[in-house]
Design a protein around this motif. Structure first.
Motif, short mmCIF file in Angstrom:
data_model
loop_
_atom_site.label_atom_id
_atom_site.label_comp_id
_atom_site.label_asym_id
_atom_site.label_seq_id
_atom_site.Cartn_x
_atom_site.Cartn_y
_atom_site.Cartn_z
N LYS A 31 -14.27 -69.87 5.80
CA LYS A 31 -13.78 -70.10 4.44
C LYS A 31 -12.93 -71.36 4.43
O LYS A 31 -12.03 -71.53 5.26
N GLN A 32 -13.22 -72.24 3.50
CA GLN A 32 -12.54 -73.53 3.41
C GLN A 32 -11.36 -73.43 2.45
O GLN A 32 -11.51 -73.54 1.25
N ASP A 33 -10.19 -73.21 3.02
CA ASP A 33 -8.97 -73.15 2.22
C ASP A 33 -7.81 -73.64 3.08
O ASP A 33 -8.03 -74.20 4.17
N GLU A 34 -6.59 -73.44 2.63
CA GLU A 34 -5.41 -73.92 3.37
C GLU A 34 -5.25 -73.22 4.72
O GLU A 34 -4.48 -73.70 5.57
N LYS A 35 -5.94 -72.12 4.94
CA LYS A 35 -5.86 -71.39 6.21
C LYS A 35 -7.06 -71.70 7.12
O LYS A 35 -7.34 -70.95 8.05
N ARG A 36 -7.79 -72.78 6.87
CA ARG A 36 -9.03 -73.07 7.59
C ARG A 36 -8.85 -73.07 9.12
O ARG A 36 -9.65 -72.48 9.83
#
Length: 193
Positions: A31-36
């Motif tokens: 998942k491409q988000d701030e937690k990548r």
């Protein structure tokens, strides 16, 4: 090269996370988000657990390279493996990417031959020490191990610059797949020296 101990897990997850942080195939399912980056680490944690249970985890003698090897014929569905899959969905893939990830894994399984294999799921060198020959020595040792186990080596890569390196060690491309990137399927026969 040595078989890794469970206590080596944090080091191995760290090496693989750094090595695959920008890998297209890994980032396709993460998942491409701030937690990548945490999600890439969760994928490596999952992969370590699966290979520790159903394959081998190797660490170079200098602890700068590692490999996760899976023996698909030994993989079983257990309560632990189901829990690991659920944890992977929640910590890495995300609910919205489940279908895409399952489709990708199904495609890979259809392409891979149904034979006893030495599936080199991940091989990585700490980025600080890449391009120093550590990976080449380590790959030689993995090839020797596959010969001892009488299993051809299979792997996939989406990293174009790695293709000549694998081919130098006797790997041949046996299939290519187009996702949002090109995925190359490689095999190294046992007969190659």
């Amino acid at each position: 090269m040595k078989k890794a101990e469970y206590t080596d897990k944090a080091l191995i997850v760290d090496i693989l996370t750094k090595s695959f942080e920008t890998n297209r195939s890994v980032n396709y399912i993460v998942k491409q988000d701030e937690k990548r980056i945490k999600r890439v680490s969760a994928l490596m944690d999952y992969s370590f657990e699966v290979c520790y249970a159903f394959g081998d985890v190797f660490l170079s003698d200098d602890k700068k390279a590692c490999a996760l090897v899976l023996y698909p014929d030994k993989k079983k569905t257990t309560v632990k493996s189901i829990l690991l899959d659920l944890k992977l969905i929640l910590s890495c893939v995300g609910i919205e990417n489940i279908k895409k990830t399952l489709n990708r894994e199904s495609m890979i399984k259809k392409i891979q031959p149904k034979e006893i294999m030495y599936y080199l799921w991940f091989i990585g060198v700490d980025p600080v020490y890449q391009n120093t020959g550590i990976g080449s020595v380590f790959l030689d040792e993995l090839i020797e191990d596959s010969k001892l186990k009488r299993r051809p080596i299979y792997l996939e890569t989406s990293t174009l610059k790695n293709l000549p390196w694998y081919q130098k060690y006797g790997f041949n491309i046996y299939h290519e797949a187009d996702l949002s990137y090109k995925l190359f399927f490689l095999k190294r026969e046992l007969a190659k020296q």
